[in-house]
Design a protein around this motif. Structure first.
Motif, mmCIF file in Angstrom:
data_model
loop_
_atom_site.group_PDB
_atom_site.id
_atom_site.type_symbol
_atom_site.label_atom_id
_atom_site.label_comp_id
_atom_site.label_asym_id
_atom_site.label_seq_id
_atom_site.Cartn_x
_atom_site.Cartn_y
_atom_site.Cartn_z
ATOM 1 N N SER A 138 48.288 43.006 47.678
ATOM 2 C CA SER A 138 48.106 41.868 48.566
ATOM 3 C C SER A 138 46.834 42.042 49.391
ATOM 4 C CB SER A 138 49.334 41.796 49.483
ATOM 5 O OG SER A 138 49.240 40.658 50.271
ATOM 6 N N LYS A 170 42.389 38.358 45.197
ATOM 7 C CA LYS A 170 42.671 37.624 43.954
ATOM 8 C C LYS A 170 42.467 36.111 44.134
ATOM 9 C CE LYS A 170 46.879 39.335 43.768
ATOM 10 N NZ LYS A 170 46.877 40.182 44.979
ATOM 11 N N THR A 185 40.860 34.601 46.500
ATOM 12 C CA THR A 185 39.448 34.345 46.838
ATOM 13 C C THR A 185 38.610 34.292 45.560
ATOM 14 O OG1 THR A 185 39.767 35.485 48.934
ATOM 15 C CG2 THR A 185 37.499 35.190 48.218
#
Ligand code: ATP
Length: 356
Positions: free
Chosen positions: A34, A38, A40
């Motif tokens: 997290s 990803k 972005t």
């Protein structure tokens, strides 16, 4: 490779710097912790981040380079989000037709037929219904059809199953597997779920801290000891079967795989690729072939590498023919068996431990 990317984005407290290539077809999974960037990265690919610099070309079309920046609405991209976001006032078919009217012209055999798409995603009985009358999984199937109806050169899916419960996920996964088999479109699929990735992906992009840490075939990256996946408690090997033949007498399925015959619980039938997962923690080892064991799957293998892990465990990377298999056993067992690289042994896997 049909997609080439080298993208950079600088924010006050985060920097994205990703270079990668994706093949012309198949599912490439983007996987990472997290906050690693990803979403972005997907937004950069979609042209939604104006400050993103670098180069991106998709199927021979330059979407951006030092001199050009094609805006989001001119990128031939299908996007599936966590939430289906269907138009509430249109039926399921209305949503798909809306996208179809805005479809990009097809090139040769790459045009997507709407009727085929509806069949592929099992949408026939749902077409006249409004989104609020559909389950979350059904809505997401319509959203996938809508994203594909624009005839994208690249389909991007940002955790499309994350809003669904376990049961709904299991219902939708076979449809994604069918898309994967039947559509010649590159797909970039973001997921937190190692299980989803093992079931769907061909290629894996591992991301960490705004960068692509590794990329390659799913089968290889899952078992590389220099990468984090092999060290997770759910470390797994994905085995490709060439054929699955049901054995109704015992309600088992015989899999013809690259490492020999494996038995899987339940009845399945496939004449073509069929995947199963073997968790490292479910593989036990013995030096002689057991003759009186309840375990039906016994494979001849050789130790490749041993790596001590926390909690008195050891990860054993095995070679069964050309295939790599992971076993997680206790350090005490490894010592008792006197394991070292090159040791020939037998790997045992209970049928009930094989996961489809
Ligand atoms: N709009 C924004 N403005 C500023 N920073 C942002 C914005 N969106 C995300 N970030 C930050 O950028 C970094 C990457 O976030 P991103 O959402 O891309 O990660 P992710 O890998 O998709 O995370 P997750 O798996 O939790 O969805 C994080 O540090 C996040 O806090």
């Amino acid at each position: 490779m049909s997609i080439h990317a080298n993208l950079t984005l600088k924010r006050a407290d985060f920097e994205l710097n990703c270079a990668f290539e994706l093949p012309e077809t198949g599912i490439s999974a983007l996987f990472g912790p997290s906050g690693c960037g990803k979403t972005t990265l997907l937004r950069c690919i979609a042209g939604l981040e104006k400050n993103c610099t670098g180069t991106l070309s998709v199927q021979g079309h330059v979407w951006q380079d030092n001199n050009h920046f094609i805006p989001a609405h001119q990128r031939q991209l299908g996007f599936v989000f966590q939430q289906p976001n269907l138009f509430a006032h249109f039926s399921a078919l209305g949503n798909i037709r809306y996208a179809q009217k805005r479809a990009w012209p097809g090139n040769n055999n790459k045009t997507i037929e709407i009727d085929g798409l509806i069949t592929l995603l099992g949408l026939e009985p749902l077409l006249e219904r409004k989104p609020h009358t559909l389950s979350g999984g059904e809505q997401q199937r319509v959203a996938i059809a809508r994203a594909l109806a624009i005839n994208p050169a690249l389909l991007v899916m940002d955790e499309p199953l994350s809003a669904l419960d376990y049961q709904r996920k299991q219902e939708i996964l076979p449809y994604l597997q069918k898309l994967h088999k039947e559509l010649a479109i590159p797909m970039l699929y973001v997921s937190h779920s190692r299980d989803e990735i093992a079931q769907l992906a061909d290629t894996l992009l591992l991301m960490e801290n705004g960068r692509i840490q590794a990329q390659g075939q799913l089968y290889e990256l899952l078992t590389r000891l220099d990468l984090p996946l092999a060290h997770r408690s759910d470390a797994t090997t994905v085995i490709r079967a060439r054929r699955a033949t049901p054995e109704p007498e015992y309600c088992l399925t015989r899999l013809d795989t690259e490492i020999g015959e494996l038995l899987l619980p339940g009845l399945h039938s496939a004449d073509g690729e069929f995947r199963v997962q073997i968790h490292a923690r479910d593989v036990s080892l013995c030096l002689e072939r057991p003759n009186h064991s309840s375990i039906l799957n016994i494979l001849s293998a050789q130790v490749d590498t041993l790596q001590p892990e926390p909690q008195g465990q050891i990860l054993v990377r095995l070679k069964a023919g050309k295939t790599i298999l992971l076993a997680r056993i206790s350090q005490k067992s490894a010592m008792m068996l006197n394991l070292s690289p090159g040791t020939r042994l037998y790997a045992q896997i209970k049928t009930a431990a094989l996961v489809q």
